[in-house]
Scaffold this active site. Structure first.
Site, PDB file in Angstrom:
ATOM      1  N   LYS A  66       5.026  21.553  26.753  1.00  0.00           N
ATOM      2  CA  LYS A  66       5.115  20.204  27.315  1.00  0.00           C
ATOM      3  C   LYS A  66       5.682  20.161  28.736  1.00  0.00           C
ATOM      4  O   LYS A  66       6.233  19.156  29.172  1.00  0.00           O
ATOM      5  CB  LYS A  66       5.920  19.280  26.389  1.00  0.00           C
ATOM      6  CG  LYS A  66       5.390  19.235  24.969  1.00  0.00           C
ATOM      7  CD  LYS A  66       3.874  19.073  24.899  1.00  0.00           C
ATOM      8  CE  LYS A  66       3.384  17.742  25.463  1.00  0.00           C
ATOM      9  NZ  LYS A  66       1.888  17.692  25.497  1.00  0.00           N
ATOM     10  N   HIS A 130       3.106  30.301  26.383  1.00  0.00           N
ATOM     11  CA  HIS A 130       4.415  29.635  26.412  1.00  0.00           C
ATOM     12  C   HIS A 130       5.556  30.632  26.247  1.00  0.00           C
ATOM     13  O   HIS A 130       6.718  30.230  26.158  1.00  0.00           O
ATOM     14  CB  HIS A 130       4.527  28.629  25.261  1.00  0.00           C
ATOM     15  CG  HIS A 130       3.622  27.441  25.372  1.00  0.00           C
ATOM     16  ND1 HIS A 130       3.479  26.713  26.526  1.00  0.00           N
ATOM     17  CD2 HIS A 130       2.838  26.834  24.444  1.00  0.00           C
ATOM     18  CE1 HIS A 130       2.634  25.713  26.306  1.00  0.00           C
ATOM     19  NE2 HIS A 130       2.231  25.768  25.060  1.00  0.00           N
ATOM     20  N   ALA A 253      -7.636  11.707  35.204  1.00  0.00           N
ATOM     21  CA  ALA A 253      -9.011  12.185  35.008  1.00  0.00           C
ATOM     22  C   ALA A 253      -9.095  13.062  33.762  1.00  0.00           C
ATOM     23  O   ALA A 253     -10.043  12.957  32.973  1.00  0.00           O
ATOM     24  CB  ALA A 253      -9.473  12.963  36.231  1.00  0.00           C
ATOM     25  N   LYS A 272       1.260  10.489  28.733  1.00  0.00           N
ATOM     26  CA  LYS A 272       1.544   9.671  29.911  1.00  0.00           C
ATOM     27  C   LYS A 272       1.539  10.472  31.211  1.00  0.00           C
ATOM     28  O   LYS A 272       1.047  10.020  32.227  1.00  0.00           O
ATOM     29  CB  LYS A 272       2.893   8.963  29.751  1.00  0.00           C
ATOM     30  CG  LYS A 272       2.857   7.802  28.768  1.00  0.00           C
ATOM     31  CD  LYS A 272       4.141   6.984  28.859  1.00  0.00           C
ATOM     32  CE  LYS A 272       4.054   5.739  27.986  1.00  0.00           C
ATOM     33  NZ  LYS A 272       5.290   4.934  28.084  1.00  0.00           N
TER      34      LYS A 272
END
Length: 315
Positions: A66, A130, A253, A272
């Protein structure tokens, strides 16, 4: 080169179905003290990863969950393909190879045999993960491959990860933000501690083959950020290329085409993408606790300076 979108959607939808049959306590497994999603990876895969052979021209993208790695992945793929000027036939050939070899979208995802199959991928391979340094294969640091490390302020990372956990069936959900915050601060999440991840990478950033870029600087001026990335990897683009790529890879986009690129996973992945949303979640005590933790772990480091913590995490 453009990723095989059908393969990505296929992998994710299969994982969605598998996690419905898995008990809550079995959604994650522990490997060397760090939790991982059991429907996407396995201890055997992480063990097999140790012998992975990096190529000198591999493009390696790394970031804690994230922090914007999917966005960065899309940006770098556009930069790389623009530089390489692949023909339509070359693009189709690579997509077919990825599909045939069943290549997963994260280095640590998939079966243990994937690393042998990855040897058949044409160069340049774009590799996304990650993982912290101690779980990466030694070849990442012994070869001439370049690593781009993406960082994001801990408060926005935590909020994004909170929603991700609660919306993704493959990960345990949390009854409240307060419950999640405690788990985040103690590293009891998939991929472990955000803070440990950064502390480890801070030890590596003097390596000339490792570059750090922040989510926030990419949001502030994507073109400037892309020019830094292109220069680091040696991609050659014209001035006209950058605005075109920005238009194609802006967060908005990518969110709008997320159903096409990631199926039903799209809405979960692209939520968001803003800087500063943490202010609507953190209590005064949580804010102060995070400040203390960050400063205890990274105060005065080069990585902290790059992140501009006092700018983006100021109450």
């Amino acid at each position: 080169m453009t990723r095989n979108r059908e393969r990505v959607i296929e992998i994710l939808e299969k994982a969605f179905l598998e996690c419905e049959k898995v008990a809550l306590e079995d959604l994650q497994f522990s490997y060397k003290g760090i939790l991982f999603p059991a429907t996407l990876s396995s201890p055997e895969t992480l063990e097999a990863l140790k012998s992975f052979e990096a190529r000198s021209d591999d493009v390696i993208l790394i970031g804690y969950p994230k922090t914007g790695t999917n966005w960065l992945d899309e940006i770098v793929r556009e930069l790389e393909s623009t530089d390489a000027k692949y023909t339509e036939e070359e693009m189709k050939e690579t997509i077919n190879v990825e599909k045939e070899l069943q290549i997963f979208p994260r280095l640590e995802f998939g079966d243990p045999g994937k690393f042998e199959r990855m040897k058949k991928l044409p160069s340049r391979r774009i590799i996304l993960t990650h993982l912290p340094p101690h779980l990466l294969p030694r070849s990442f640091f012994q070869s001439k491959a370049k690593i781009l490390l993406l960082v994001r302020n801990p408060k926005d990372t935590a909020v994004s990860y909170y929603h991700f956990n609660n919306n993704l069936p493959m990960l345990p959900s949390f009854a409240s933000w307060d419950e999640f915050f405690t788990a985040f601060m103690n590293g009891r999440l998939s991929y472990g501690s955000y803070f440990d991840h950064l502390v480890e990478w801070n030890k590596c950033i003097d390596n000339e083959r490792i570059m750090v870029i922040s989510y926030e600087e990419l949001k502030e001026n994507q073109i400037v950020g892309m020019k830094k990335i292109a220069a680091f990897f040696g991609f050659s683009l014209s001035e006209e290329d950058f605005p075109r790529i920005v238009k194609k890879t802006s967060f908005q986009a990518m969110k709008e085409k997320s159903k096409e690129t990631h199926g039903k996973f799209g809405d979960i992945l692209f939520r968001k993408g803003v800087v500063g949303s943490w202010r609507g979640y953190f209590s005064k005590a949580q804010n102060e606790e995070t400040d203390r933790k960050f400063h205890d772990c990274l105060r005065g480091t080069k990585l902290a300076a790059r992140m501009k913590y006092d700018v983006y995490c100021k109450a």
